[in-house]
Design an enzyme around this catalytic site. Structure first.
Site, PDB file in Angstrom:
ATOM      1  CE  LYS A   1      17.857  29.852   2.140  1.00  0.00           C
ATOM      2  NZ  LYS A   1      17.982  30.616   3.313  1.00  0.00           N
TER       3      LYS A   1
ATOM      4  CG  PHE B   1      23.741  34.010  11.778  1.00  0.00           C
ATOM      5  CD1 PHE B   1      23.438  33.590  10.608  1.00  0.00           C
ATOM      6  CD2 PHE B   1      23.514  35.099  12.318  1.00  0.00           C
ATOM      7  CE1 PHE B   1      23.256  34.636   9.708  1.00  0.00           C
ATOM      8  CE2 PHE B   1      23.452  36.170  11.296  1.00  0.00           C
ATOM      9  CZ  PHE B   1      23.343  35.990   9.902  1.00  0.00           C
TER      10      PHE B   1
ATOM     11  CB  THR C   1      15.478  37.184   6.820  1.00  0.00           C
ATOM     12  OG1 THR C   1      15.654  38.130   6.064  1.00  0.00           O
ATOM     13  CG2 THR C   1      16.392  36.111   7.144  1.00  0.00           C
TER      14      THR C   1
ATOM     15  CE1 TYR D   1      22.355  33.642   1.859  1.00  0.00           C
ATOM     16  CE2 TYR D   1      23.319  31.207   1.716  1.00  0.00           C
ATOM     17  CZ  TYR D   1      22.347  32.036   1.803  1.00  0.00           C
ATOM     18  OH  TYR D   1      20.973  31.537   1.442  1.00  0.00           O
TER      19      TYR D   1
ATOM     20  CG  HIS E   1      18.355  32.842  -1.969  1.00  0.00           C
ATOM     21  ND1 HIS E   1      19.023  33.916  -1.265  1.00  0.00           N
ATOM     22  CD2 HIS E   1      18.873  33.153  -3.386  1.00  0.00           C
ATOM     23  CE1 HIS E   1      19.852  34.771  -1.867  1.00  0.00           C
ATOM     24  NE2 HIS E   1      19.342  34.566  -3.200  1.00  0.00           N
TER      25      HIS E   1
ATOM     26  CD  GLU F   1      21.603  36.464  -5.268  1.00  0.00           C
ATOM     27  OE1 GLU F   1      20.321  36.079  -5.557  1.00  0.00           O
ATOM     28  OE2 GLU F   1      21.884  36.971  -4.102  1.00  0.00           O
TER      29      GLU F   1
ATOM     30  CG  ASN G   1      14.891  31.466   5.507  1.00  0.00           C
ATOM     31  OD1 ASN G   1      15.530  30.691   4.902  1.00  0.00           O
ATOM     32  ND2 ASN G   1      15.248  32.762   5.909  1.00  0.00           N
TER      33      ASN G   1
ATOM     34  NE  ARG H   1      12.713  32.997   3.495  1.00  0.00           N
ATOM     35  CZ  ARG H   1      13.585  34.045   3.169  1.00  0.00           C
ATOM     36  NH1 ARG H   1      13.264  35.424   3.353  1.00  0.00           N
ATOM     37  NH2 ARG H   1      14.886  33.656   2.613  1.00  0.00           N
TER      38      ARG H   1
ATOM     39  NE  ARG I   1      13.842  39.724  -0.830  1.00  0.00           N
ATOM     40  CZ  ARG I   1      14.950  39.436   0.298  1.00  0.00           C
ATOM     41  NH1 ARG I   1      15.802  38.505  -0.244  1.00  0.00           N
ATOM     42  NH2 ARG I   1      15.372  40.286   1.044  1.00  0.00           N
TER      43      ARG I   1
HETATM   44  P1  IDP Z   1      17.184  36.865   3.067  1.00  0.00           P
HETATM   45  O1  IDP Z   1      17.426  35.397   2.722  1.00  0.00           O
HETATM   46  O2  IDP Z   1      15.934  37.105   3.647  1.00  0.00           O
HETATM   47  O3  IDP Z   1      17.513  37.705   1.885  1.00  0.00           O
HETATM   48  P2  IDP Z   1      19.620  37.516   4.343  1.00  0.00           P
HETATM   49  O4  IDP Z   1      19.817  38.489   5.086  1.00  0.00           O
HETATM   50  O5  IDP Z   1      20.222  37.718   3.246  1.00  0.00           O
HETATM   51  O6  IDP Z   1      18.155  37.156   4.163  1.00  0.00           O
HETATM   52  O7  IDP Z   1      20.455  36.174   5.052  1.00  0.00           O
HETATM   53  C1  IDP Z   1      20.712  35.044   4.397  1.00  0.00           C
HETATM   54  C2  IDP Z   1      20.350  33.700   5.128  1.00  0.00           C
HETATM   55  O8  IDP Z   1      20.972  33.590   6.045  1.00  0.00           O
HETATM   56  C3  IDP Z   1      18.866  33.676   5.621  1.00  0.00           C
HETATM   57  O9  IDP Z   1      17.751  33.537   4.586  1.00  0.00           O
HETATM   58  C4  IDP Z   1      18.768  32.621   6.741  1.00  0.00           C
HETATM   59  O10 IDP Z   1      19.030  31.484   6.286  1.00  0.00           O
HETATM   60  C5  IDP Z   1      20.192  33.072   7.312  1.00  0.00           C
HETATM   61  N1  IDP Z   1      19.958  33.984   8.453  1.00  0.00           N
HETATM   62  C6  IDP Z   1      19.859  35.388   8.552  1.00  0.00           C
HETATM   63  N2  IDP Z   1      19.716  35.979   9.396  1.00  0.00           N
HETATM   64  C7  IDP Z   1      19.928  35.208  10.396  1.00  0.00           C
HETATM   65  C8  IDP Z   1      19.961  35.314  11.709  1.00  0.00           C
HETATM   66  O11 IDP Z   1      19.824  36.183  12.455  1.00  0.00           O
HETATM   67  N3  IDP Z   1      20.277  33.836  12.414  1.00  0.00           N
HETATM   68  C9  IDP Z   1      20.342  32.771  11.817  1.00  0.00           C
HETATM   69  N4  IDP Z   1      20.378  32.650  10.353  1.00  0.00           N
HETATM   70  C10 IDP Z   1      20.122  34.090   9.838  1.00  0.00           C
HETATM   71 MG    MG Z   2      19.522  37.795   0.872  1.00  0.00          MG
END
Ligand code: IDP
Ligand code: MG
Length: 157
Positions: free
Chosen positions: A9, A57, A91, A49, A115, A126, A112, A102, A85
């Site tokens: 990222k 957010f 996350t 996304y 991805h 993807e 974080n 992470r 993963r």
């Molecule tokens: P992942 O990246 O672990 O698969 P996802 O739920 O797919 O998690 O969310 C995608 C991205 O959105 C996360 O990696 C993070 O950057 C952001 N994100 C997810 N949940 C939150 C939140 O509650 N607050 C702020 N950003 C979030």
């Molecule tokens: Mg995800």
């Protein structure tokens, strides 16, 4: 062998973590079969996304994904989706276990660092989102027989 997508990222690019992240996957024995740097367009963020566009957010997430270029990588290996993963961690980086990417490199739930595709089905979608077929490379590894056992080589070929 199974393929998965990771995105290094913009926050990782800004923080100079690219080399560390690539090294982790290389050391694990995952093979890089595609790699490119790009800026995420509005359309690409909304598509990638789509499951989060209605979340409060989302504007912050979108801005963070467009803050700098990112590096998209396609990795190959036995059960690559699940393995990657696990290496990435949960996350929210503050909850991610030490030893995960992470968990070791971030304090944030949003910024974080990486991805990673969350299922084999999503990985296919993807990978196609970020790479044209001719941008993925099918090449022989000289060390596969030292990375996998005989049974695994047959099972996961
Ligand atoms: P992942 O990246 O672990 O698969 P996802 O739920 O797919 O998690 O969310 C995608 C991205 O959105 C996360 O990696 C993070 O950057 C952001 N994100 C997810 N949940 C939150 C939140 O509650 N607050 C702020 N950003 C979030
Ligand atoms: Mg995800």
């Amino acid at each position: 062998m199974e393929k998965t997508l990771i995105l290094i990222k913009p926050n990782a690019i800004q923080r100079g973590l690219t080399g560390d992240i690539i090294t982790r996957f290389e050391r694990k024995g995952l093979r890089f079969v595609g790699m490119k740097m790009l800026f995420m367009t509005d359309e690409l963020v909304a598509e990638h996304y789509a499951h989060l566009v209605a979340r409060p957010f989302f504007p912050y997430l979108k801005a963070s994904m467009q803050a700098a270029p990112l590096i998209a990588c396609c990795l190959e290996g036995a059960e690559a989706v699940e393995t990657v993963r696990q290496m990435v961690g949960v996350t929210n980086s503050r909850k991610a276990l030490p030893g995960t990417i992470r968990g070791d490199f971030s304090m944030s739930g949003e910024q974080n660092v990486v991805h990673a595709s969350d299922s084999v089905e999503n990985a296919l979608v993807e990978i196609n989102r970020f790479f044209k077929p001719e941008e993925l490379f099918d090449y022989q590894s000289a060390v596969t027989c030292f990375e996998y056992g005989g049974e695994e080589t047959i099972k996961y070929k």
